[in-house]
Scaffold this motif. Structure first.
Motif, PDB file in Angstrom:
ATOM      1  N   THR A   1      28.387  80.708 -24.024  1.00 38.88           N
ATOM      2  CA  THR A   1      29.453  80.194 -24.882  1.00 38.88           C
ATOM      3  C   THR A   1      29.894  78.837 -24.330  1.00 38.88           C
ATOM      4  N   PHE A   2      30.742  78.184 -25.100  1.00 42.01           N
ATOM      5  CA  PHE A   2      31.267  76.884 -24.696  1.00 42.01           C
ATOM      6  C   PHE A   2      32.109  76.988 -23.424  1.00 42.01           C
ATOM      7  N   ALA A   3      32.543  78.222 -23.101  1.00 41.05           N
ATOM      8  CA  ALA A   3      33.346  78.400 -21.895  1.00 41.05           C
ATOM      9  C   ALA A   3      32.556  77.989 -20.656  1.00 41.05           C
ATOM     10  N   ILE A   4      31.247  78.205 -20.689  1.00 39.67           N
ATOM     11  CA  ILE A   4      30.419  77.838 -19.534  1.00 39.67           C
ATOM     12  C   ILE A   4      30.397  76.318 -19.378  1.00 39.67           C
ATOM     13  N   THR A   5      30.240  75.616 -20.496  1.00 38.29           N
ATOM     14  CA  THR A   5      30.274  74.166 -20.446  1.00 38.29           C
ATOM     15  C   THR A   5      31.638  73.695 -19.927  1.00 38.29           C
ATOM     16  N   GLY A   6      32.705  74.396 -20.350  1.00 38.66           N
ATOM     17  CA  GLY A   6      34.035  74.073 -19.835  1.00 38.66           C
ATOM     18  C   GLY A   6      34.111  74.280 -18.338  1.00 38.66           C
ATOM     19  N   HIS A   7      33.515  75.367 -17.858  1.00 35.56           N
ATOM     20  CA  HIS A   7      33.517  75.645 -16.424  1.00 35.56           C
ATOM     21  C   HIS A   7      32.841  74.515 -15.646  1.00 35.56           C
ATOM     22  N   PHE A   8      31.633  74.121 -16.063  1.00 33.53           N
ATOM     23  CA  PHE A   8      30.970  73.161 -15.171  1.00 33.53           C
ATOM     24  C   PHE A   8      31.448  71.737 -15.384  1.00 33.53           C
ATOM     25  N   HIS A   9      32.153  71.440 -16.470  1.00 28.25           N
ATOM     26  CA  HIS A   9      32.828  70.139 -16.490  1.00 28.25           C
ATOM     27  C   HIS A   9      34.052  70.171 -15.568  1.00 28.25           C
ATOM     28  N   GLY A  10      34.515  71.379 -15.233  1.00 28.72           N
ATOM     29  CA  GLY A  10      35.562  71.488 -14.211  1.00 28.72           C
ATOM     30  C   GLY A  10      35.020  71.300 -12.805  1.00 28.72           C
ATOM     31  N   THR A  11      33.772  71.686 -12.566  1.00 34.69           N
ATOM     32  CA  THR A  11      33.237  71.537 -11.207  1.00 34.69           C
ATOM     33  C   THR A  11      32.604  70.161 -11.010  1.00 34.69           C
ATOM     34  N   VAL A  12      31.583  69.882 -11.815  1.00 37.81           N
ATOM     35  CA  VAL A  12      30.746  68.735 -11.490  1.00 37.81           C
ATOM     36  C   VAL A  12      31.346  67.431 -12.025  1.00 37.81           C
TER      37      VAL A  12
END
Ligand code: HEM
Ligand SMILES: [Cu+2]
Lengths: 503, 54
Positions: A378-389
């Motif tokens: 889901t888009f939540a994963i993309t949200g997660h890694f824009h938080g990390t990287v």
């Protein structure tokens, strides 16, 4: 040998050898250039995902998404990491670069490989996303580009060890590497592991695209690919944490309260963080529950422990340093008087905050088998890694660029006022982008999806109307982040060209 | 940045371990390669194939 080929940096007192300086400079320049390309792609892709804009056509969306992933995640980050490992193994230790020719070969390979990948993607011969999952097949030159780029980066990480060995012989350090360099040693160790997996998967894929191999098992591809794809994110984490420590040391004179603990945390990264690669495979039907749980739970939490240690150690080191400077009244005077107007410091503070709260917490949640199944793809994963990287690593590297410009490029920053607000602007944008994505993902909005209205599909489906707000939040955040990114590129290149010379 | 361990006396074992970056390199490559990659590939190879897959 000539003793004249070094100078003392007036800002930091570090001894900078000319040969290391030039190599670091060009890696930073390449990093900024690829970030600019990746950022442009980000803008186009984000404006396509924003339903009220839906900018690109179907094919261009996937094409530019592939380019965004490659340029932002591979090129910008790895070029900058080359600059960092060279900085930490020469300038920080006050020694020259050994075998600088090899450093240039590495740079050339990365440049040629990166250019090749981009050309092939733009020509439309590799619409495979940066993961290029088999059986999706790209042009052989795409895989060749990745291999050249990865070999270049591997050579760069090996040069870190070479330089460290010589630096020790030349008295650059006695027993233990300085903490910042130790963090980049951890990054380089993970780099070797990562790029070995890269070879292990991209060489077969290259041969397969040339028809020398008939078949690549998709699940084996995914397993080995994430040994590259995930582990490379852990290079980023180590490099980012090293930048946190180095910036805190350079800007406020911060020293870790318990250095041994901070080093131990890096050792935990080295030993355990890469097993978390498995979180990409948690819904994969092929691997056993044992393999999944051992890798993502038991082992991964040892690495999470390490992040918690750093997350407390660095603010503590800043607090102690500022209290020593006299900001002692009350509990928070040091906090109020911290150099918030210094973009390098502000970037690190924002990076720690956002990495922890946006990237870290969601990473631990989504990396748990029971939760993963409801957020996977889901888009939540993309949200997660824009938080990390992005909110973590990219902002930290942006801040470090503001230190490298006076120290390595010998230029003052131009547009100081804009430089002061740049990290905040970018951080607010990325935070909105990331939270928007995560929230939309919680309603089931998929990632890598061209048209979530499913227009013209044989079935109809509508998402909860709440997602309109979250997708717009993502869109507005993207515009702010791109504005902050453009400002960074302009200030960076502008200072290199027009900045006043530092004596 | 300053160096640690300026105090005299024997070096603690843990510090010796952490100073040995080549040992860390070896462990950092071997541990994940065995627990993640080799174990994973071994499981994949042991799954019986559908007869239609080449
Ligand atoms: C201005 C800043 C940025 C914006 C607005 C942005 C926006 C986006 C958007 C909208 C997507 C598409 C997700 C989808 O449709 O599935 C995406 C994907 C992605 N972004 Fe960014 N991004 C930015 C910066 C970065 C940076 C700096 C990095 C890396 C360091 C990065 C790494 C990625 C990756 C790896 C993907 C996934 C690509 C894929 O699914 O194949 N982004 N980004
Ligand atoms: Cu991962």
């Amino acid at each position: 040998m000539a003793n004249q080929d070094f100078r003392i940096c007036s800002e930091s007192g570090l001894k900078v050898y000319k040969n290391a300086e030039t190599l670091i400079k060009w890696n930073v320049i390449a990093a900024l250039a690829t970030l600019a390309v990746g950022g442009l792609m980000a803008l186009l892709v984000a404006l396509t995902r924003w339903p009220s804009v839906h900018l690109l056509g179907l094919t261009e969306y996937y094409r530019f998404l592939t380019a965004h992933g490659v340029d932002a995640l591979l090129a910008w980050i790895l070029f900058f990491e080359m600059a960092l490992v060279y900085f930490a193994s020469t300038v920080v230790l006050g020694t020259r670069f050994r075998g600088v020719v090899v450093g240039w070969i590495s740079f050339a390979l990365m440049l040629i490989g990166g250019a090749l990948i981009n050309v092939i993607i733009i020509m439309g011969r590799a619409d495979v996303m940066f993961t290029s999952y088999a059986p999706l097949k790209a042009d052989p030159l795409y895989y060749l580009g990745v291999i050249l780029f990865a070999v270049g980066a591997l050579i760069g990480f090996i040069m870190f060890f070479v330089n460290v060995v010589y630096a020790k012989r030349d008295g650059g350090f006695k027993r233990s590497l300085p903490l910042g360099s130790f963090g980049l040693a951890a990054a380089s160790i993970i780099g070797v592991l990562t790029l070995a997996h890269g070879a292990g998967i991209f060489i077969p894929a290259f041969l397969w695209s040339l028809d020398f191999i008939g078949y690549i098992d998709p699940s084996a591809y995914r397993l080995v690919f994430w040994g590259l794809g995930h582990s490379s994110q852990q290079i980023n984490v180590c490099a980012m944490v090293a930048v946190w420590y180095m910036t805190s040391a350079f800007v406020v004179g911060g020293k870790p309260v318990n250095e041994k603990l901070s080093r131990t945390a890096f050792v935990l990264y080295i030993l355990f963080i890469n097993l978390a690669s498995e979180h990409h495979l948690l819904v994969d039907p092929v691997l056993s529950t044992w393999h999944k749980i051992v890798n993502t739970s038991y082992m991964m939490h040892l690495a999470v422990l390490a992040s918690m240690i750093h997350a407390f150690a660095i603010p503590a080191s800043i607090e102690v340093a500022l209290r020593k400077q006299g900001f002692r009244s009350g509990l928070f005077e040091w906090f109020k008087k911290a150099p918030w107007g210094n973009p390098a410091f502000a970037a690190v503070a924002l990076s720690i905050l956002l990495f922890g709260f946006l990237g870290g917490i969601t990473g631990v949640i989504f990396g748990t088998e029971q939760f993963n199944i409801i957020r996977h793809n889901t888009f939540a994963i993309t949200g997660h890694f824009h938080g990390t990287v992005v909110a973590g690593t990219t902002i930290a590297f942006m801040g470090f660029t503001y230190l490298l410009i006076p120290c390595i490029f010998k230029r003052q920053l131009i547009w100081k006022g804009f430089a002061q607000i740049q990290p905040y602007l970018y951080a607010v944008g990325v935070a909105m982008l990331s939270i928007g994505m995560m929230s939309a993902g919680a309603f089931g909005v998929p990632r890598r999806h061209y048209d979530i209205t499913f227009s013209g599909a044989p079935f109809s489906f509508t998402f909860d109307p709440a997602i309109d707000m979250f997708m717009s939040m993502m869109g507005v955040g993207a515009l702010l982040a791109v504005a902050g990114g453009v400002l960074f590129i302009l200030i960076g290149f502008g200072s290199m060209i027009w900045g006043k010379e530092v004596k | 940045m300053e160096e640690t361990g300026k105090s005299t006396g024997p070096i603690p074992g843990w510090q010796k371990f952490m100073d040995n970056i080549f040992l860390l390199l070896a462990l950092g490559v071997v541990i994940p390669t065995l627990i993640y990659t080799v174990w994973g590939l071994w499981e994949i190879m042991n799954i019986p194939r559908l007869p239609i897959v080449p």
